[in-house]
Design a protein around this motif. Structure first.
Motif, PDB file in Angstrom:
ATOM      1  N   SER A  23       0.837  -1.195   0.000  1.00 16.78           N
ATOM      2  CA  SER A  23       0.000   0.000   0.000  1.00 16.78           C
ATOM      3  C   SER A  23       0.870   1.243   0.000  1.00 16.78           C
ATOM      4  O   SER A  23       1.991   1.242   0.501  1.00 16.78           O
ATOM      5  CB  SER A  23      -0.933   0.010   1.212  1.00 16.78           C
ATOM      6  N   PRO A  25       2.117   4.726   1.273  1.00 18.26           N
ATOM      7  CA  PRO A  25       2.167   5.221   2.648  1.00 18.26           C
ATOM      8  C   PRO A  25       1.240   6.397   2.922  1.00 18.26           C
ATOM      9  O   PRO A  25       0.784   6.555   4.027  1.00 18.26           O
ATOM     10  CB  PRO A  25       3.630   5.632   2.822  1.00 18.26           C
ATOM     11  N   TYR A  26       0.917   7.209   1.930  1.00 20.30           N
ATOM     12  CA  TYR A  26       0.083   8.371   2.222  1.00 20.30           C
ATOM     13  C   TYR A  26      -1.336   8.003   2.608  1.00 20.30           C
ATOM     14  O   TYR A  26      -2.066   8.826   3.137  1.00 20.30           O
ATOM     15  CB  TYR A  26       0.090   9.379   1.064  1.00 20.30           C
ATOM     16  N   ASP A  28      -2.002   6.152   4.963  1.00 21.43           N
ATOM     17  CA  ASP A  28      -1.940   5.993   6.404  1.00 21.43           C
ATOM     18  C   ASP A  28      -1.682   7.317   7.123  1.00 21.43           C
ATOM     19  O   ASP A  28      -1.390   7.327   8.304  1.00 21.43           O
ATOM     20  CB  ASP A  28      -0.838   5.006   6.784  1.00 21.43           C
ATOM     21  N   ASN A  29      -1.759   8.432   6.420  1.00 23.43           N
ATOM     22  CA  ASN A  29      -1.425   9.723   7.007  1.00 23.43           C
ATOM     23  C   ASN A  29      -2.622  10.658   6.940  1.00 23.43           C
ATOM     24  O   ASN A  29      -3.214  10.835   5.882  1.00 23.43           O
ATOM     25  CB  ASN A  29      -0.250  10.341   6.238  1.00 23.43           C
ATOM     26  N   LYS A  46      -2.307  10.937  12.350  1.00 16.73           N
ATOM     27  CA  LYS A  46      -1.533   9.714  12.193  1.00 16.73           C
ATOM     28  C   LYS A  46      -0.550   9.988  11.063  1.00 16.73           C
ATOM     29  O   LYS A  46      -0.949  10.454   9.989  1.00 16.73           O
ATOM     30  CB  LYS A  46      -2.428   8.531  11.844  1.00 16.73           C
ATOM     31  N   ASP A  48       2.802   8.082   9.245  1.00 14.06           N
ATOM     32  CA  ASP A  48       3.686   6.932   9.131  1.00 14.06           C
ATOM     33  C   ASP A  48       5.143   7.398   9.192  1.00 14.06           C
ATOM     34  O   ASP A  48       5.550   8.277   8.435  1.00 14.06           O
ATOM     35  CB  ASP A  48       3.403   6.209   7.818  1.00 14.06           C
TER      36      ASP A  48
END
Length: 131
Positions: A23, A25-26, A28-29, A46, A48
């Protein structure tokens, strides 16, 4: 017989995710703003650490404390006014004292480069501060 792993069969619209199998990474932010009162907002986030580290490297930021970042509030009421709040990423949320009754406010989570350019890693929802 071995049962198939359902995660191996999940499809995504993102071409990079389909090719790499990982996935982005963005996803998860994020940062979220909530109105607490006329003078207070709550910011929750949040971010990462791998994504943050990658962005710091992209902008040649050496010797940076990986636990620190900036919440940059933008007040919109005919003109744009910015206000910065240093934060510790490990805290995951903070209360922000604000002064902008009736203003629409949004937040950006990010950092400043050595050239004083602000790099945004996540952008919040808009909130209206009560009058």
């Amino acid at each position: 017989t071995e049962r198939p792993n359902l995660e191996d069969h999940v499809e995504t619209e993102n071409a990079i995710e389909r090719v790499t199998g990982e996935s982005q990474p963005y996803f998860d932010n994020f940062i979220v703003l909530e109105v607490v009162s006329q003078n207070q907002l709550k910011a929750s986030w949040k971010l990462d650490s791998k994504f943050y580290s990658l962005k710091l490297t992209d902008y040649h930021q050496d010797h940076v404390d990986m636990e620190k970042a900036i919440i940059r509030l933008t007040y919109s009421d005919g003109k744009r006014i910015y206000e910065d709040f240093p934060i510790r990423l490990t805290e995951k949320s903070t209360d922000l004292i604000v002064n902008g009754p009736g203003c629409t406010v949004m937040a950006e989570l990010g950092f400043y480069t050595e050239d004083h350019n602000f790099i945004t890693l996540a952008t919040s929802n808009d909130v209206v501060i009560p009058k």
